[in-house]
Design a protein around this motif. Structure first.
Motif, PDB file in Angstrom:
ATOM      1  N   ASN A 172     -17.293  10.254  -5.181  1.00  0.00           N
ATOM      2  CA  ASN A 172     -18.327   9.429  -5.801  1.00  0.00           C
ATOM      3  C   ASN A 172     -18.294   9.521  -7.320  1.00  0.00           C
ATOM      4  N   LEU A 173     -18.052  10.723  -7.845  1.00  0.00           N
ATOM      5  CA  LEU A 173     -17.931  10.866  -9.293  1.00  0.00           C
ATOM      6  C   LEU A 173     -16.725  10.095  -9.820  1.00  0.00           C
ATOM      7  N   TYR A 174     -15.619  10.180  -9.108  1.00  0.00           N
ATOM      8  CA  TYR A 174     -14.417   9.445  -9.481  1.00  0.00           C
ATOM      9  C   TYR A 174     -14.670   7.940  -9.394  1.00  0.00           C
ATOM     10  N   PHE A 175     -15.389   7.530  -8.347  1.00  0.00           N
ATOM     11  CA  PHE A 175     -15.738   6.124  -8.170  1.00  0.00           C
ATOM     12  C   PHE A 175     -16.604   5.629  -9.326  1.00  0.00           C
ATOM     13  N   ALA A 176     -17.609   6.415  -9.714  1.00  0.00           N
ATOM     14  CA  ALA A 176     -18.502   6.023 -10.806  1.00  0.00           C
ATOM     15  C   ALA A 176     -17.755   5.948 -12.136  1.00  0.00           C
ATOM     16  N   LEU A 177     -16.936   6.961 -12.422  1.00  0.00           N
ATOM     17  CA  LEU A 177     -16.190   6.966 -13.684  1.00  0.00           C
ATOM     18  C   LEU A 177     -15.169   5.835 -13.743  1.00  0.00           C
ATOM     19  N   GLY A 222       9.543  -9.610  -4.693  1.00  0.00           N
ATOM     20  CA  GLY A 222      10.557  -8.669  -4.234  1.00  0.00           C
ATOM     21  C   GLY A 222      10.082  -7.233  -4.162  1.00  0.00           C
ATOM     22  N   LEU A 223       8.767  -7.018  -4.085  1.00  0.00           N
ATOM     23  CA  LEU A 223       8.214  -5.669  -4.023  1.00  0.00           C
ATOM     24  C   LEU A 223       7.954  -5.277  -2.577  1.00  0.00           C
ATOM     25  N   PRO A 224       8.015  -4.002  -2.261  1.00  0.00           N
ATOM     26  CA  PRO A 224       7.756  -3.569  -0.886  1.00  0.00           C
ATOM     27  C   PRO A 224       6.273  -3.709  -0.536  1.00  0.00           C
ATOM     28  N   SER A 225       5.994  -3.939   0.726  1.00  0.00           N
ATOM     29  CA  SER A 225       4.616  -4.057   1.189  1.00  0.00           C
ATOM     30  C   SER A 225       3.932  -2.690   1.176  1.00  0.00           C
ATOM     31  N   MET A 226       2.649  -2.678   0.813  1.00  0.00           N
ATOM     32  CA  MET A 226       1.889  -1.428   0.742  1.00  0.00           C
ATOM     33  C   MET A 226       0.667  -1.515   1.643  1.00  0.00           C
ATOM     34  N   ASN A 227       0.331  -0.405   2.239  1.00  0.00           N
ATOM     35  CA  ASN A 227      -0.906  -0.297   3.015  1.00  0.00           C
ATOM     36  C   ASN A 227      -1.989   0.255   2.100  1.00  0.00           C
ATOM     37  N   TRP A 228      -2.623  -0.631   1.355  1.00  0.00           N
ATOM     38  CA  TRP A 228      -3.551  -0.222   0.308  1.00  0.00           C
ATOM     39  C   TRP A 228      -4.707   0.613   0.850  1.00  0.00           C
ATOM     40  N   LEU A 229      -5.243   0.224   1.995  1.00  0.00           N
ATOM     41  CA  LEU A 229      -6.409   0.910   2.549  1.00  0.00           C
ATOM     42  C   LEU A 229      -6.033   2.036   3.501  1.00  0.00           C
ATOM     43  N   GLY A 230      -4.755   2.187   3.790  1.00  0.00           N
ATOM     44  CA  GLY A 230      -4.317   3.234   4.708  1.00  0.00           C
ATOM     45  C   GLY A 230      -3.679   4.417   4.035  1.00  0.00           C
ATOM     46  N   SER A 231      -3.653   4.418   2.714  1.00  0.00           N
ATOM     47  CA  SER A 231      -3.053   5.524   1.967  1.00  0.00           C
ATOM     48  C   SER A 231      -4.135   6.295   1.227  1.00  0.00           C
ATOM     49  N   ARG A 232      -4.050   7.606   1.246  1.00  0.00           N
ATOM     50  CA  ARG A 232      -5.032   8.427   0.534  1.00  0.00           C
ATOM     51  C   ARG A 232      -5.006   8.149  -0.963  1.00  0.00           C
ATOM     52  N   ARG A 233      -3.853   7.797  -1.478  1.00  0.00           N
ATOM     53  CA  ARG A 233      -3.713   7.591  -2.924  1.00  0.00           C
ATOM     54  C   ARG A 233      -4.336   6.284  -3.390  1.00  0.00           C
ATOM     55  N   THR A 234      -4.369   5.266  -2.541  1.00  0.00           N
ATOM     56  CA  THR A 234      -4.801   3.933  -2.982  1.00  0.00           C
ATOM     57  C   THR A 234      -6.078   3.438  -2.323  1.00  0.00           C
ATOM     58  N   ALA A 235      -6.585   4.131  -1.300  1.00  0.00           N
ATOM     59  CA  ALA A 235      -7.744   3.613  -0.560  1.00  0.00           C
ATOM     60  C   ALA A 235      -8.973   3.490  -1.457  1.00  0.00           C
ATOM     61  N   LEU A 236      -9.317   4.560  -2.157  1.00  0.00           N
ATOM     62  CA  LEU A 236     -10.513   4.518  -3.002  1.00  0.00           C
ATOM     63  C   LEU A 236     -10.344   3.582  -4.196  1.00  0.00           C
ATOM     64  N   PRO A 237      -9.211   3.593  -4.929  1.00  0.00           N
ATOM     65  CA  PRO A 237      -9.044   2.600  -5.996  1.00  0.00           C
ATOM     66  C   PRO A 237      -9.122   1.163  -5.498  1.00  0.00           C
ATOM     67  N   ALA A 238      -8.678   0.898  -4.266  1.00  0.00           N
ATOM     68  CA  ALA A 238      -8.775  -0.450  -3.718  1.00  0.00           C
ATOM     69  C   ALA A 238     -10.231  -0.856  -3.529  1.00  0.00           C
ATOM     70  N   VAL A 239     -11.060   0.059  -3.060  1.00  0.00           N
ATOM     71  CA  VAL A 239     -12.489  -0.221  -2.913  1.00  0.00           C
ATOM     72  C   VAL A 239     -13.145  -0.363  -4.286  1.00  0.00           C
ATOM     73  N   MET A 240     -12.704   0.415  -5.247  1.00  0.00           N
ATOM     74  CA  MET A 240     -13.246   0.321  -6.601  1.00  0.00           C
ATOM     75  C   MET A 240     -12.977  -1.054  -7.204  1.00  0.00           C
ATOM     76  N   ALA A 241     -11.798  -1.609  -6.943  1.00  0.00           N
ATOM     77  CA  ALA A 241     -11.473  -2.941  -7.466  1.00  0.00           C
ATOM     78  C   ALA A 241     -12.423  -3.994  -6.911  1.00  0.00           C
ATOM     79  N   VAL A 242     -12.770  -3.865  -5.640  1.00  0.00           N
ATOM     80  CA  VAL A 242     -13.723  -4.805  -5.029  1.00  0.00           C
ATOM     81  C   VAL A 242     -15.090  -4.701  -5.707  1.00  0.00           C
ATOM     82  N   THR A 243     -15.527  -3.489  -5.967  1.00  0.00           N
ATOM     83  CA  THR A 243     -16.833  -3.279  -6.605  1.00  0.00           C
ATOM     84  C   THR A 243     -16.863  -3.864  -8.009  1.00  0.00           C
ATOM     85  N   VAL A 244     -15.813  -3.641  -8.780  1.00  0.00           N
ATOM     86  CA  VAL A 244     -15.747  -4.202 -10.133  1.00  0.00           C
ATOM     87  C   VAL A 244     -15.773  -5.734 -10.075  1.00  0.00           C
TER      88      VAL A 244
END
Length: 293
Positions: free
Chosen positions: A73-78, A143-165
């Motif tokens: 949550n702190l990371y999300f807020a910042l 030509g970029l590889p497909s990514m599982n944005w919401l299924g990866s620990r590294r990208t799941a929260l930033p993906a939700v943050m983008a929606v909020t912004v």
């Protein structure tokens, strides 16, 4: 004279009474009741609740999911608050100018705000879908590889943050646009006549005049950042491995899925304390730099 003053005081309190009743009934009483229940156990069937003191708080301190949710949550807020405010200010400055189609631009920027968060989350859920989603199609075209944005620990929260912004920036833009329209054009003309550049006018004149609006927007953005739950439920359900679990979502899980209402009350007390302390510190710090017209 004293009788008239007394009548005016009574009249004033009567005017405040409806708002006070609503505030006490739906804010102060629930907060105090939550604090009270955090010192008791959760009733189970025929077993009533009993006083457990600080046991719930001790369990919270030793709960790794709580610390993960708090850090998230702190990371999300910042990550969302500064970006949302900057984008909102830029959009407000843009649509405040005399532009062709200015009304359409204002509508386009504000449209995400009026959409229900459930609908927004589902739209972005399609965008993030691997192989078939919009981002996957754009990546395939480049030509970029497909990514599982919401299924990866590294990208799941930033993906939700983008929606909020994306959803909140247009809402904050309205407040900045209203504040900009209250500033007389003569202020800018005077600054330019004194030899100020556009950057100096923005930094030394316009931005200080917008500080009351910035304080208001910042407090609202802070509160919004700690009450995120809808998009988490729809998009990630807190996963993967609690990587996108936020504090309010964890409270929802504990209270309504695990049915541990006392522990949920304990988590809620912490959430209220974090919000109150952070908002108070932000307000006191910024209010010293704020000039009210």
């Amino acid at each position: 004279m004293n009788r008239r003053a007394s009548l005016n005081a009574v009249y004033g309190w009567l005017l405040l009474l409806p708002a006070m009743v609503l505030l006490i009934a739906f804010t102060h009483y629930p907060a105090l009741s939550t604090l009270w229940h955090s010192f008791f156990s959760t009733p189970r069937g025929a077993r009533p609740s009993h006083f457990v003191g600080l046991s719930n708080y001790n369990a919270m301190v030793n709960d790794p999911v709580f610390w993960q949710a708090l850090w998230n949550n702190l990371y999300f807020a910042l990550g969302t608050i500064p970006v949302s405010i900057v984008i909102a200010l830029v959009m407000a400055l843009w649509v405040n100018r005399k532009l062709t189609g200015r009304g359409f631009l204002r509508l386009a920027y504000f449209t995400p705000t009026v959409l229900p968060m459930i609908a927004v989350a589902n739209i972005w859920l399609f965008f993030y879908t691997p192989q078939y989603g919009l981002l996957a199609q754009i990546g395939h075209f480049l030509g970029l590889p497909s990514m599982n944005w919401l299924g990866s620990r590294r990208t799941a929260l930033p993906a939700v943050m983008a929606v909020t912004v994306w959803k909140e920036a247009g809402f904050f833009m309205i407040f900045y646009l209203a504040a900009l329209q209250q500033i007389s054009p003569s202020v800018r003309e005077a600054a330019l006549l004194e030899g100020a550049s556009r950057w100096q006018y923005f930094w030394r004149v316009l931005l200080p005049l917008l500080m009351p609006t910035t304080v208001f927007v910042l407090i609202n953005a802070l509160i919004n950042a700690f009450r995120v739950v809808d998009q988490i439920v729809v998009m990630t359900n807190g996963g993967p491995d609690n990587a996108s679990t936020l504090l309010l979502f964890y409270i929802y899980q504990v209270g309504f899925q695990f049915w541990d209402t006392s522990y949920a009350a304990t988590l809620t007390v912490v959430l209220l304390a974090v919000l109150a302390l952070t908002a108070l510190a932000s307000f006191r710090r910024l209010d010293r730099k704020t000039h009210y017209q």
